[in-house]
Design a protein around this motif. Structure first.
Motif, PDB file in Angstrom:
ATOM      1  N   ILE A 143       0.838  -1.200   0.000  1.00 57.34           N
ATOM      2  CA  ILE A 143       0.000   0.000   0.000  1.00 57.34           C
ATOM      3  C   ILE A 143       0.874   1.253   0.000  1.00 57.34           C
ATOM      4  N   ALA A 144       1.946   1.210   0.760  1.00 54.97           N
ATOM      5  CA  ALA A 144       2.879   2.335   0.795  1.00 54.97           C
ATOM      6  C   ALA A 144       3.494   2.573  -0.576  1.00 54.97           C
ATOM      7  N   GLU A 145       3.764   1.483  -1.295  1.00 53.63           N
ATOM      8  CA  GLU A 145       4.316   1.608  -2.638  1.00 53.63           C
ATOM      9  C   GLU A 145       3.297   2.237  -3.581  1.00 53.63           C
ATOM     10  N   ARG A 146       2.041   1.857  -3.420  1.00 57.29           N
ATOM     11  CA  ARG A 146       0.975   2.482  -4.210  1.00 57.29           C
ATOM     12  C   ARG A 146       0.951   3.986  -3.971  1.00 57.29           C
ATOM     13  N   THR A 201      -0.778  15.652  -7.778  1.00 63.01           N
ATOM     14  CA  THR A 201      -1.733  16.442  -8.559  1.00 63.01           C
ATOM     15  C   THR A 201      -2.775  15.552  -9.249  1.00 63.01           C
ATOM     16  N   ASP A 202      -2.739  14.247  -8.971  1.00 60.74           N
ATOM     17  CA  ASP A 202      -3.698  13.290  -9.546  1.00 60.74           C
ATOM     18  C   ASP A 202      -4.903  13.198  -8.617  1.00 60.74           C
ATOM     19  N   GLU A 203      -5.866  14.084  -8.830  1.00 60.98           N
ATOM     20  CA  GLU A 203      -7.010  14.162  -7.930  1.00 60.98           C
ATOM     21  C   GLU A 203      -7.775  12.845  -7.877  1.00 60.98           C
ATOM     22  N   ALA A 204      -8.041  12.243  -9.035  1.00 59.24           N
ATOM     23  CA  ALA A 204      -8.791  10.984  -9.075  1.00 59.24           C
ATOM     24  C   ALA A 204      -8.029   9.877  -8.348  1.00 59.24           C
ATOM     25  N   GLY A 205      -6.716   9.828  -8.548  1.00 56.84           N
ATOM     26  CA  GLY A 205      -5.911   8.811  -7.886  1.00 56.84           C
ATOM     27  C   GLY A 205      -5.887   8.984  -6.380  1.00 56.84           C
ATOM     28  N   LEU A 206      -5.804  10.221  -5.908  1.00 60.40           N
ATOM     29  CA  LEU A 206      -5.799  10.490  -4.474  1.00 60.40           C
ATOM     30  C   LEU A 206      -7.132  10.108  -3.837  1.00 60.40           C
ATOM     31  N   ILE A 207      -8.219  10.467  -4.524  1.00 63.86           N
ATOM     32  CA  ILE A 207      -9.553  10.135  -4.004  1.00 63.86           C
ATOM     33  C   ILE A 207      -9.731   8.621  -3.937  1.00 63.86           C
ATOM     34  N   HIS A 208      -9.333   7.936  -4.997  1.00 60.93           N
ATOM     35  CA  HIS A 208      -9.479   6.480  -5.033  1.00 60.93           C
ATOM     36  C   HIS A 208      -8.679   5.825  -3.906  1.00 60.93           C
ATOM     37  N   PHE A 209      -7.456   6.303  -3.689  1.00 67.17           N
ATOM     38  CA  PHE A 209      -6.615   5.737  -2.628  1.00 67.17           C
ATOM     39  C   PHE A 209      -7.273   5.945  -1.269  1.00 67.17           C
ATOM     40  N   ALA A 210      -7.749   7.163  -1.005  1.00 67.14           N
ATOM     41  CA  ALA A 210      -8.359   7.458   0.286  1.00 67.14           C
ATOM     42  C   ALA A 210      -9.621   6.631   0.516  1.00 67.14           C
ATOM     43  N   GLU A 211     -10.404   6.440  -0.539  1.00 67.95           N
ATOM     44  CA  GLU A 211     -11.639   5.672  -0.410  1.00 67.95           C
ATOM     45  C   GLU A 211     -11.339   4.178  -0.268  1.00 67.95           C
ATOM     46  N   GLY A 264      -7.872  -0.514   9.282  1.00 70.10           N
ATOM     47  CA  GLY A 264      -7.580  -0.144  10.661  1.00 70.10           C
ATOM     48  C   GLY A 264      -6.118  -0.119  11.031  1.00 70.10           C
ATOM     49  N   ARG A 265      -5.242  -0.566  10.160  1.00 67.47           N
ATOM     50  CA  ARG A 265      -3.820  -0.588  10.498  1.00 67.47           C
ATOM     51  C   ARG A 265      -3.264   0.831  10.610  1.00 67.47           C
ATOM     52  N   THR A 266      -2.486   1.056  11.639  1.00 68.71           N
ATOM     53  CA  THR A 266      -1.979   2.401  11.920  1.00 68.71           C
ATOM     54  C   THR A 266      -1.210   2.974  10.741  1.00 68.71           C
ATOM     55  N   ALA A 267      -0.334   2.192  10.152  1.00 74.51           N
ATOM     56  CA  ALA A 267       0.482   2.675   9.040  1.00 74.51           C
ATOM     57  C   ALA A 267      -0.381   3.064   7.842  1.00 74.51           C
ATOM     58  N   VAL A 268      -1.422   2.275   7.596  1.00 74.19           N
ATOM     59  CA  VAL A 268      -2.311   2.564   6.464  1.00 74.19           C
ATOM     60  C   VAL A 268      -3.143   3.806   6.753  1.00 74.19           C
ATOM     61  N   ARG A 269      -3.611   3.952   8.003  1.00 73.52           N
ATOM     62  CA  ARG A 269      -4.380   5.151   8.365  1.00 73.52           C
ATOM     63  C   ARG A 269      -3.554   6.410   8.125  1.00 73.52           C
ATOM     64  N   LYS A 270      -2.263   6.336   8.432  1.00 70.52           N
ATOM     65  CA  LYS A 270      -1.386   7.491   8.216  1.00 70.52           C
ATOM     66  C   LYS A 270      -1.252   7.819   6.729  1.00 70.52           C
ATOM     67  N   LEU A 271      -1.207   6.773   5.912  1.00 72.50           N
ATOM     68  CA  LEU A 271      -1.129   7.004   4.474  1.00 72.50           C
ATOM     69  C   LEU A 271      -2.421   7.633   3.949  1.00 72.50           C
ATOM     70  N   SER A 294      -2.425  11.173   4.780  1.00 72.73           N
ATOM     71  CA  SER A 294      -1.547  11.889   3.851  1.00 72.73           C
ATOM     72  C   SER A 294      -2.266  12.170   2.533  1.00 72.73           C
ATOM     73  N   ALA A 295      -3.032  11.206   2.061  1.00 67.47           N
ATOM     74  CA  ALA A 295      -3.802  11.396   0.835  1.00 67.47           C
ATOM     75  C   ALA A 295      -4.846  12.488   1.014  1.00 67.47           C
ATOM     76  N   GLU A 296      -5.486  12.510   2.161  1.00 60.99           N
ATOM     77  CA  GLU A 296      -6.506  13.529   2.438  1.00 60.99           C
ATOM     78  C   GLU A 296      -5.876  14.917   2.523  1.00 60.99           C
ATOM     79  N   ARG A 297      -4.681  14.994   3.116  1.00 70.92           N
ATOM     80  CA  ARG A 297      -3.978  16.285   3.159  1.00 70.92           C
ATOM     81  C   ARG A 297      -3.598  16.737   1.752  1.00 70.92           C
ATOM     82  N   ALA A 298      -3.133  15.782   0.947  1.00 72.58           N
ATOM     83  CA  ALA A 298      -2.752  16.110  -0.426  1.00 72.58           C
ATOM     84  C   ALA A 298      -3.954  16.624  -1.217  1.00 72.58           C
TER      85      ALA A 298
END
Length: 264
Positions: free
Chosen positions: A8-11, A18-28, A34-41, A44-48
Motif C-alpha cells: 500500500i505504501a508503494e501504491r 496532482t492526480d485528484e482521481a488517484g488520491l480520491i481512489h486511494f483514500a476511499e 484499521g492498520r496504523t500505518a495505512v491510516r497514516k497514508l 496523507s492522501a486527504e492532506r494532499a
C-alpha cells in the motif's frame, strides 16, 4: 487477503500529488483499513487533496484577468514578461505565452518565487501545453545602445513575432509596449497575478539562465552560471580582477560606480 502495508505504501509513493482521481481512489479504497500505518497514508492522501484544492483555487484566482478578456470576446490571450533587466552582464530575454483557456499547470507562479528546478519542470509543461510560446533576446551591446527599457520592448516585440499564432490581446507585466497594435493590458506585479504572465516569466527566466550557463563556459572566470550576471560580491571581485568581458553591459558598469579595467 489484505494487501501488505508495504504494498500500500508503494501504491501511495506512485500517486502524483496532482492526480485528484488517484488520491480520491486511494483514500476511499483504504479509508476503512484499521492498520496504523495505512491510516497514516490515508491521512496523507486527504492532506494532499486539501492542498490540491487550495492550489486549484489559487490558479483560478490567477485567471481573473484572462477570464475578463474571455468575457470581452478574446480567445488568444498572450502573457508577456522579461528576465534580466537588472544584471551587469548578458542579454535581456522576453517570454510570450498563449495558454488554452482550460489549462491547469500546478505550481505555476512568478518565476522569482520558484526554485531553479521547478522553473525547468514548469518550462517543459508550458511548452507542451501552450497554444503558442516564444521568446525574444536582446544582447548587451544593444542594451548599451538604446537603454534597458527600450531593449525590453524590443525583446517583447521579438517574442510576440516568434509565436505561431497572432495574439488578440496582450497581458503585460507592468508595461505598455510602444508601436504594438495589439490591445494591451499592463498589470502591476502581473507575474504573480496572471497565469499567462507567470508562464511568460518562466519561459524568459529559464531561457536566459540557460544562455548564461553557456556564457559561463566561454568566460568561466566570472561565475555566470552561478549568479547569472547579477551584481554579486563574487561578480564584482571578478570584474576587479579581470575587467569586463564582451557580454558586460558597459552602461550598467558605469552606473555601478566601479572603476573596471578592460579584459584582454
Amino acid at each position: 487477503m489484505a494487501e501488505t502495508t508495504a504494498a500500500i505504501a508503494e501504491r501511495w509513493k506512485n500517486i502524483s500529488r496532482t492526480d485528484e482521481a488517484g488520491l480520491i481512489h486511494f483514500a476511499e479504497q483504504f479509508g476503512s483499513d484499521g492498520r496504523t500505518a495505512v491510516r497514516k497514508l490515508v491521512q496523507s492522501a486527504e492532506r494532499a487533496l486539501r492542498q490540491l484544492e487550495k492550489e486549484k483555487k489559487r490558479l483560478e484566482e490567477m485567471r481573473c484577468f484572462e477570464r475578463k478578456c474571455e468575457e470581452d470576446g478574446y480567445t488568444l490571450i498572450c502573457g508577456i514578461d522579461e528576465a534580466g533587466r537588472g544584471p551587469l552582464a548578458g542579454p535581456v530575454v522576453a517570454g510570450a505565452v498563449i495558454l488554452p483557456d482550460d489549462c491547469m499547470i500546478f505550481g505555476l507562479n512568478d518565476s522569482k518565487k520558484l526554485t531553479a528546478g521547478k522553473r525547468v519542470e514548469l518550462y517543459e509543461e508550458i511548452m507542451e501545453k501552450a497554444v503558442a510560446a516564444g521568446y525574444g533576446i536582446v544582447g548587451p551591446q544593444r542594451i548599451d545602445e538604446i537603454n534597458i527599457l527600450q531593449a525590453d520592448y524590443e525583446a517583447m516585440c521579438e517574442a510576440i513575432g516568434t509565436l505561431r499564432v497572432m495574439p488578440q490581446i496582450l497581458l503585460n507585466d507592468a508595461v505598455t509596449i510602444p508601436q504594438v497594435l495589439i490591445p494591451q493590458i499592463p498589470i502591476v506585479h502581473g507575474d504573480a497575478r496572471s497565469l499567462s504572465i507567470a508562464a511568460a516569466s518562466v519561459i524568459a527566466k529559464v531561457t536566459r539562465d540557460r544562455l548564461m550557463v553557456e556564457y559561463d563556459a566561454v568566460y568561466p572566470e566570472y561565475g555566470f552560471a552561478k549568479h547569472k550576471g547579477y551584481g554579486t560580491a563574487e561578480h564584482y571581485a571578478a570584474l576587479r580582477k579581470y575587467g569586463p568581458c564582451p557580454i558586460h553591459r558597459r552602461t550598467f558598469l558605469k552606473s555601478s560606480g566601479g572603476s573596471w579595467g578592460e579584459s584582454s
